[in-house]
Design a protein around this motif. Structure first.
Motif, PDB file in Angstrom:
ATOM      1  N   GLN A 218     -33.756   4.071  10.449  1.00 30.48           N
ATOM      2  CA  GLN A 218     -32.499   3.212  10.574  1.00 30.48           C
ATOM      3  C   GLN A 218     -33.192   2.065  11.348  1.00 30.48           C
ATOM      4  O   GLN A 218     -33.866   1.917  12.202  1.00 30.48           O
ATOM      5  N   TYR A 219     -32.299   1.005  10.751  1.00 30.29           N
ATOM      6  CA  TYR A 219     -32.705  -0.571  11.242  1.00 30.29           C
ATOM      7  C   TYR A 219     -31.547  -1.375  11.250  1.00 30.29           C
ATOM      8  O   TYR A 219     -30.691  -1.176  10.411  1.00 30.29           O
TER       9      TYR A 219
ATOM     10  N   LEU B  49     -30.944  11.123   8.319  1.00 33.00           N
ATOM     11  CA  LEU B  49     -29.985  10.060   7.713  1.00 33.00           C
ATOM     12  C   LEU B  49     -29.138  10.698   6.462  1.00 33.00           C
ATOM     13  O   LEU B  49     -29.940  11.704   5.820  1.00 33.00           O
ATOM     14  N   ALA B  50     -28.247  10.038   6.255  1.00 33.35           N
ATOM     15  CA  ALA B  50     -27.430  10.602   5.213  1.00 33.35           C
ATOM     16  C   ALA B  50     -26.632   9.697   4.353  1.00 33.35           C
ATOM     17  O   ALA B  50     -26.345   8.445   5.038  1.00 33.35           O
ATOM     18  N   GLY B  51     -25.998   9.797   2.989  1.00 36.24           N
ATOM     19  CA  GLY B  51     -25.247   8.843   2.454  1.00 36.24           C
ATOM     20  C   GLY B  51     -25.877   8.340   1.299  1.00 36.24           C
ATOM     21  O   GLY B  51     -26.901   8.791   0.592  1.00 36.24           O
ATOM     22  N   PHE B  52     -25.027   7.464   0.659  1.00 36.03           N
ATOM     23  CA  PHE B  52     -25.286   7.125  -1.034  1.00 36.03           C
ATOM     24  C   PHE B  52     -26.642   6.426  -0.834  1.00 36.03           C
ATOM     25  O   PHE B  52     -27.711   6.666  -1.671  1.00 36.03           O
ATOM     26  N   ASP B  53     -26.854   5.420  -0.092  1.00 40.08           N
ATOM     27  CA  ASP B  53     -28.148   4.743  -0.149  1.00 40.08           C
ATOM     28  C   ASP B  53     -29.359   5.592   0.441  1.00 40.08           C
ATOM     29  O   ASP B  53     -30.632   5.380  -0.248  1.00 40.08           O
ATOM     30  N   VAL B  54     -29.152   6.562   1.040  1.00 39.01           N
ATOM     31  CA  VAL B  54     -30.231   7.445   1.410  1.00 39.01           C
ATOM     32  C   VAL B  54     -30.453   8.388   0.116  1.00 39.01           C
ATOM     33  O   VAL B  54     -31.620   8.718  -0.149  1.00 39.01           O
TER      34      VAL B  54
ATOM     35  N   GLY C 182     -27.675   2.976   8.351  1.00 42.62           N
ATOM     36  CA  GLY C 182     -27.167   4.110   9.257  1.00 42.62           C
ATOM     37  C   GLY C 182     -25.864   4.141  10.090  1.00 42.62           C
ATOM     38  O   GLY C 182     -25.398   5.084  10.596  1.00 42.62           O
ATOM     39  N   THR C 183     -25.266   2.757   9.925  1.00 46.74           N
ATOM     40  CA  THR C 183     -23.905   2.787  10.187  1.00 46.74           C
ATOM     41  C   THR C 183     -23.036   2.229   9.451  1.00 46.74           C
ATOM     42  O   THR C 183     -21.796   1.501   9.683  1.00 46.74           O
TER      43      THR C 183
ATOM     44  N   THR D 189     -25.359   6.842   7.051  1.00 42.73           N
ATOM     45  CA  THR D 189     -24.913   7.379   8.299  1.00 42.73           C
ATOM     46  C   THR D 189     -25.880   8.222   9.149  1.00 42.73           C
ATOM     47  O   THR D 189     -27.003   8.442   8.496  1.00 42.73           O
ATOM     48  N   VAL D 190     -25.820   8.422  10.296  1.00 48.34           N
ATOM     49  CA  VAL D 190     -26.727   9.328  11.011  1.00 48.34           C
ATOM     50  C   VAL D 190     -26.274  10.550  11.314  1.00 48.34           C
ATOM     51  O   VAL D 190     -25.106  10.679  11.802  1.00 48.34           O
TER      52      VAL D 190
END
Length: 253
Positions: free
Chosen positions: A66-67, A43-48, A29-30, A36-37
């Motif tokens: 998020q952790y 949550l958003a982004g490639f991994d998400v 998440g960071t 990202t949040v």
């Protein structure tokens, strides 16, 4: 007999994880553009996107959480969640504690610093320099062993974002970041005065053999389903579609 019972218990538990109503997935998440949040807390982004695509392919309901990256392995082992999709490098040290899927991305790391820097990035050139890294990351291990022991000051941060902000504020001489993260930072307002420098950092002893999806060692069935789904995403073009949304190069390489 006791050993057989233990093996049977482990198998039944592994099956129950995949059969659970919700598969719990941890991400950072960071770590833009990987995770990202959003302002609304989502949550958003490639991994998400990769996590959601895997869940759709496996036909399971997933809950992304998020952790803190530094505590993810301990959290996974403590059953706080069932999988980690957080650009986590497959290293020998981590493989002693958890299991990984096949690689789902590659990448490498580099220094980022002021554009006018004359530093070469070699250990001798970084003596006395302040280097920022994310706590618990492979970049931290590498920077401390290669640069810290040579005389650099290695400072740890809760996220790559925090290290980047200190670099921009002049409190650091350089940061070590994964190439995709650094390219995301270069898009930011005020980033024109910063750029990559120094050699590629991809020593397998530190940076592993790519990033994988982490599960507990006993969850063999879940791991098999993840690898099967990942293979499908790579073969049917879904992976490339997600890749091209965030990168102008092949993140798998």
């Amino acid at each position: 007999m006791k050993r057989a019972l233990l093996l049977l218990t482990g198998l039944l538990f592994a099956q129950s994880v995949l059969a659970a109503p919700v598969l719990r997935i941890a991400t950072d998440g960071t770590f833009p553009p990987y995770s990202t949040v959003n302002p609304d807390g989502s949550l958003a982004g490639f991994d998400v996107d990769i996590a959601n695509a895997l869940c759709a392919e496996m036909k399971v309901t997933c809950e992304l959480r998020q952790y803190d990256f530094d505590g993810m392995i301990a959290g996974l082992k403590a059953r706080k969640f069932d999988m980690i999709v957080a650009s986590m490098a497959i290293t020998e040290e981590r493989l002693r504690q958890i299991a990984f899927s096949d690689k789902y991305q590659g990448g490498y790391s580099r220094f980022m610093g002021p554009r006018e820097t004359t530093l070469s990035g070699e250990p001798a050139a970084m003596v006395g320099k302040r280097i920022g890294v994310q706590l618990g990351s492979i970049q931290e291990n590498y920077a401390k062993d290669v640069y810290g022991k040579a005389g650099a000051e290695v400072r740890t941060y809760g996220s790559a974002e925090q290290a980047w902000l200190d670099l921009m504020a002049g409190r650091l001489d350089a940061i070590v970041v994964e190439i995709g993260v650094g390219m995301e930072f270069k898009k930011r307002e005020g980033a024109a005065g910063f750029d990559f420098f120094g050699p590629r950092m991809n020593d397998p002893a530190y940076f592993g053999t790519g990033s994988g999806i982490a599960v507990r060692k006993q969850d063999a069935r879940l791991l098999g389903e993840v690898n099967k789904a990942l293979g499908t995403l790579l073969a049917n073009g879904t992976y490339k579609q997600i890749n091209d949304k965030y990168f102008d190069y092949d993140q798998y390489e």
